[in-house]
Scaffold this motif. Structure first.
Motif, mmCIF file in Angstrom:
data_model
loop_
_atom_site.group_PDB
_atom_site.id
_atom_site.type_symbol
_atom_site.label_atom_id
_atom_site.label_comp_id
_atom_site.label_asym_id
_atom_site.label_seq_id
_atom_site.Cartn_x
_atom_site.Cartn_y
_atom_site.Cartn_z
ATOM 1 N N SER A 129 0.815 -1.218 0.000
ATOM 2 C CA SER A 129 0.000 0.000 0.000
ATOM 3 C C SER A 129 0.849 1.269 0.000
ATOM 4 C CB SER A 129 -1.003 -0.005 1.161
ATOM 5 O OG SER A 129 -0.320 -0.053 2.382
ATOM 6 N N MET A 130 2.096 1.172 0.466
ATOM 7 C CA MET A 130 2.976 2.350 0.419
ATOM 8 C C MET A 130 3.437 2.651 -1.006
ATOM 9 S SD MET A 130 5.333 2.467 3.822
ATOM 10 C CE MET A 130 5.754 0.749 3.987
ATOM 11 N N GLY A 131 3.374 1.653 -1.885
ATOM 12 C CA GLY A 131 3.666 1.884 -3.294
ATOM 13 C C GLY A 131 5.128 2.021 -3.674
ATOM 14 N N TYR A 132 6.034 1.582 -2.813
ATOM 15 C CA TYR A 132 7.462 1.644 -3.158
ATOM 16 C C TYR A 132 7.796 0.727 -4.331
ATOM 17 C CZ TYR A 132 8.715 4.116 1.145
ATOM 18 O OH TYR A 132 8.842 5.022 2.139
ATOM 19 N N PHE A 133 7.119 -0.399 -4.379
ATOM 20 C CA PHE A 133 7.411 -1.391 -5.421
ATOM 21 C C PHE A 133 6.253 -1.439 -6.416
ATOM 22 C CE2 PHE A 133 9.115 -3.111 -1.326
ATOM 23 C CZ PHE A 133 10.458 -2.878 -1.584
ATOM 24 N N GLN A 134 6.583 -1.742 -7.669
ATOM 25 C CA GLN A 134 5.498 -1.962 -8.644
ATOM 26 C C GLN A 134 4.725 -3.206 -8.275
ATOM 27 O OE1 GLN A 134 6.602 -1.790 -12.861
ATOM 28 N NE2 GLN A 134 8.191 -0.332 -12.268
ATOM 29 N N SER A 135 5.476 -4.199 -7.735
ATOM 30 C CA SER A 135 4.825 -5.435 -7.319
ATOM 31 C C SER A 135 5.597 -6.059 -6.160
ATOM 32 C CB SER A 135 4.752 -6.407 -8.500
ATOM 33 O OG SER A 135 4.029 -7.560 -8.129
ATOM 34 N N ILE A 136 4.874 -6.506 -5.155
ATOM 35 C CA ILE A 136 5.475 -7.258 -4.047
ATOM 36 C C ILE A 136 4.496 -8.373 -3.718
ATOM 37 C CG2 ILE A 136 4.650 -5.440 -2.434
ATOM 38 C CD1 ILE A 136 6.903 -6.422 -0.503
ATOM 39 N N ILE A 137 4.994 -9.606 -3.782
ATOM 40 C CA ILE A 137 4.116 -10.774 -3.589
ATOM 41 C C ILE A 137 4.761 -11.720 -2.588
ATOM 42 C CG2 ILE A 137 2.916 -12.698 -4.716
ATOM 43 C CD1 ILE A 137 3.069 -11.165 -7.359
ATOM 44 N N LEU A 138 3.934 -12.254 -1.702
ATOM 45 C CA LEU A 138 4.404 -13.215 -0.698
ATOM 46 C C LEU A 138 4.107 -14.643 -1.151
ATOM 47 C CD1 LEU A 138 5.425 -13.948 2.190
ATOM 48 C CD2 LEU A 138 3.099 -13.526 3.011
ATOM 49 N N GLY A 139 5.128 -15.496 -1.116
ATOM 50 C CA GLY A 139 4.960 -16.904 -1.473
ATOM 51 C C GLY A 139 4.471 -17.727 -0.288
ATOM 52 N N TYR A 140 3.757 -18.799 -0.584
ATOM 53 C CA TYR A 140 3.227 -19.699 0.448
ATOM 54 C C TYR A 140 4.328 -20.338 1.283
ATOM 55 C CZ TYR A 140 -1.540 -19.972 -1.518
ATOM 56 O OH TYR A 140 -2.807 -19.706 -1.935
ATOM 57 N N PRO A 141 4.013 -20.721 2.512
ATOM 58 C CA PRO A 141 4.975 -21.508 3.296
ATOM 59 C C PRO A 141 5.046 -22.942 2.745
ATOM 60 C CG PRO A 141 2.908 -21.350 4.484
ATOM 61 C CD PRO A 141 2.752 -20.506 3.235
ATOM 62 N N LEU A 142 5.711 -23.832 3.475
ATOM 63 C CA LEU A 142 5.876 -25.215 2.991
ATOM 64 C C LEU A 142 4.526 -25.870 2.686
ATOM 65 C CD1 LEU A 142 8.167 -27.509 2.720
ATOM 66 C CD2 LEU A 142 7.221 -28.350 4.872
ATOM 67 N N LEU A 143 3.620 -25.808 3.651
ATOM 68 C CA LEU A 143 2.336 -26.496 3.509
ATOM 69 C C LEU A 143 1.222 -25.517 3.177
ATOM 70 C CD1 LEU A 143 2.499 -28.877 6.604
ATOM 71 C CD2 LEU A 143 2.990 -29.453 4.222
ATOM 72 N N ALA A 144 0.749 -25.568 1.935
ATOM 73 C CA ALA A 144 -0.371 -24.716 1.548
ATOM 74 C C ALA A 144 -1.375 -25.530 0.740
ATOM 75 C CB ALA A 144 0.111 -23.510 0.764
ATOM 76 N N THR A 145 -0.924 -26.140 -0.341
ATOM 77 C CA THR A 145 -1.826 -26.872 -1.225
ATOM 78 C C THR A 145 -1.774 -28.376 -0.929
ATOM 79 O OG1 THR A 145 -0.124 -27.291 -2.885
ATOM 80 C CG2 THR A 145 -1.284 -25.185 -3.029
ATOM 81 N N GLN A 146 -2.713 -29.099 -1.516
ATOM 82 C CA GLN A 146 -2.699 -30.558 -1.369
ATOM 83 C C GLN A 146 -1.445 -31.151 -2.014
ATOM 84 O OE1 GLN A 146 -4.130 -32.493 0.558
ATOM 85 N NE2 GLN A 146 -3.382 -34.424 -0.309
ATOM 86 N N ALA A 147 -0.990 -30.543 -3.113
ATOM 87 C CA ALA A 147 0.244 -31.028 -3.746
ATOM 88 C C ALA A 147 1.417 -30.881 -2.777
ATOM 89 C CB ALA A 147 0.517 -30.240 -5.033
ATOM 90 N N ASP A 148 1.431 -29.788 -1.999
ATOM 91 C CA ASP A 148 2.489 -29.601 -0.989
ATOM 92 C C ASP A 148 2.431 -30.707 0.059
ATOM 93 O OD1 ASP A 148 3.074 -27.169 -2.206
ATOM 94 O OD2 ASP A 148 1.890 -26.003 -0.765
ATOM 95 N N MET A 149 1.212 -31.060 0.468
ATOM 96 C CA MET A 149 1.039 -32.099 1.486
ATOM 97 C C MET A 149 1.631 -33.417 0.978
ATOM 98 S SD MET A 149 -0.704 -30.683 4.058
ATOM 99 C CE MET A 149 -1.824 -31.736 4.963
ATOM 100 N N GLU A 150 1.334 -33.738 -0.283
ATOM 101 C CA GLU A 150 1.822 -35.002 -0.843
ATOM 102 C C GLU A 150 3.336 -34.996 -0.985
ATOM 103 O OE1 GLU A 150 -0.716 -35.449 -4.305
ATOM 104 O OE2 GLU A 150 -2.473 -35.446 -2.975
#
Ligand code: CO
Length: 296
Positions: A135-156
């Motif tokens: 929200s401060m707008g310093y970056f054109q884009s800033i994205i946070l990646g999931y931790p180890l366990l997020a999706t079912q594929a991660d679980m497997e």
């Protein structure tokens, strides 16, 4: 009258120039004309144990090998650990400090990768910091990646990686007990969900938490039900730090090893964090790759 009109025209031209220059430098400052500069910020809980550094170094090496042209920065979410290490002369950045630094370095696209195991309290605190920078707008884009366990594929993939951790010496009738961290956060349910999936493959594999369900008392009763005589204890944490050394494998009466030994179960311990194994690191880096793919 003519004179006044000329002055008025000159004045408007000057104003026009100021507006033109002003707006272009304004736009420049706010990044629309900035050269694209992509950076990675890896964020771990942190550890005060020197032995934990191998885990961080392994991730650092693999991230730099995968994206050789992208600068990699680190931050640690635990204030207690940052404070402790500062006392030893090691200054480590919090996520907010690292991001302020990256803003100052004119990064335009920042991939923040959580190296946490579940999306618990630490992950959600990090989300708030990333959201504030967005929200401060310093970056054109800033994205946070999931931790180890997020999706079912991660679980497997995590179940596969957990089985790869089990030493070859372990016999079928012997139990394998993984010590997760555990949390008061609702995401604690991931541990039991993961254990359910691991037990579909091998009913003698258990996953518990130091600070959450399943607790060691639960696991102890399940081992008794199965009449287990020997158990292998392994950390299900990115680093084999204080919890693994003391709460899991320590000699104090309340360590998992002591509790199970007291119950007549012979224990073997393995002190290696999940981030020392490529199977787990690949999952974190796959989430980082997902983020970086948004920047193309
Ligand atoms: Co802890």
């Amino acid at each position: 009258m003519k004179h006044v009109l000329r002055r008025w025209i000159v004045g408007m031209l000057a104003l026009g120039l100021v507006l033109a220059f002003g707006s272009s430098s304004f736009a420049h400052q706010h990044g629309t004309h900035k050269e694209k500069k992509v950076g990675i910020l890896l964020v771990a809980f942190g550890s005060s144990e020197a032995s934990a550094q191998v885990s961080f170094e392994n991730i650092d090496r693999k991230a730099k090998a995968a994206w050789p042209d992208v600068p990699v920065y680190w931050a640690y979410t635990s204030r207690i650990i940052r404070h402790k290490l500062a006392g030893q002369g090691k200054t480590l950045d919090s996520p907010a400090v690292a991001l302020a630094h990256m803003a100052d370095q004119q990064f335009t696209h920042v991939a923040v990768q959580s190296l946490h195991t579940i999306a618990g309290a630490e992950y959600h605190d990090l989300r708030r910091v990333v959201g504030a920078f967005k929200s401060m707008g310093y970056f054109q884009s800033i994205i946070l990646g999931y931790p180890l366990l997020a999706t079912q594929a991660d679980m497997e993939k995590t179940v596969d990686a957990l089985f790869d951790m089990i030493p070859a010496d372990r016999k079928k009738e012997e139990a394998v007990v993984f010590m997760g961290h555990g949390t008061h956060h609702p995401s604690n349910a991931f541990y039991a969900a993961l254990m359910f999936q691991a037990q579909r493959r091998d009913p003698h594999v258990f996953i518990g938490g130091v600070e959450g369900y399943p607790e060691i008392a639960d696991i102890q009763s399940w081992l008794a039900e199965k009449k287990v005589k020997t158990a292998w204890l392994l950390p299900f944490m990115s680093v084999a730090g204080d919890h693994a050394k003391n709460d899991m494998a320590g000699d104090e009466a309340d360590s998992w090893k002591s509790i199970l030994s007291e119950a007549g179960i012979h224990c073997h311990t393995v002190l290696k964090g999940t981030a020392e194994y490529d199977g787990f690191v690949d999952i974190w880096l796959s989430h980082l790759e997902d983020v970086l793919n948004h920047f193309h």
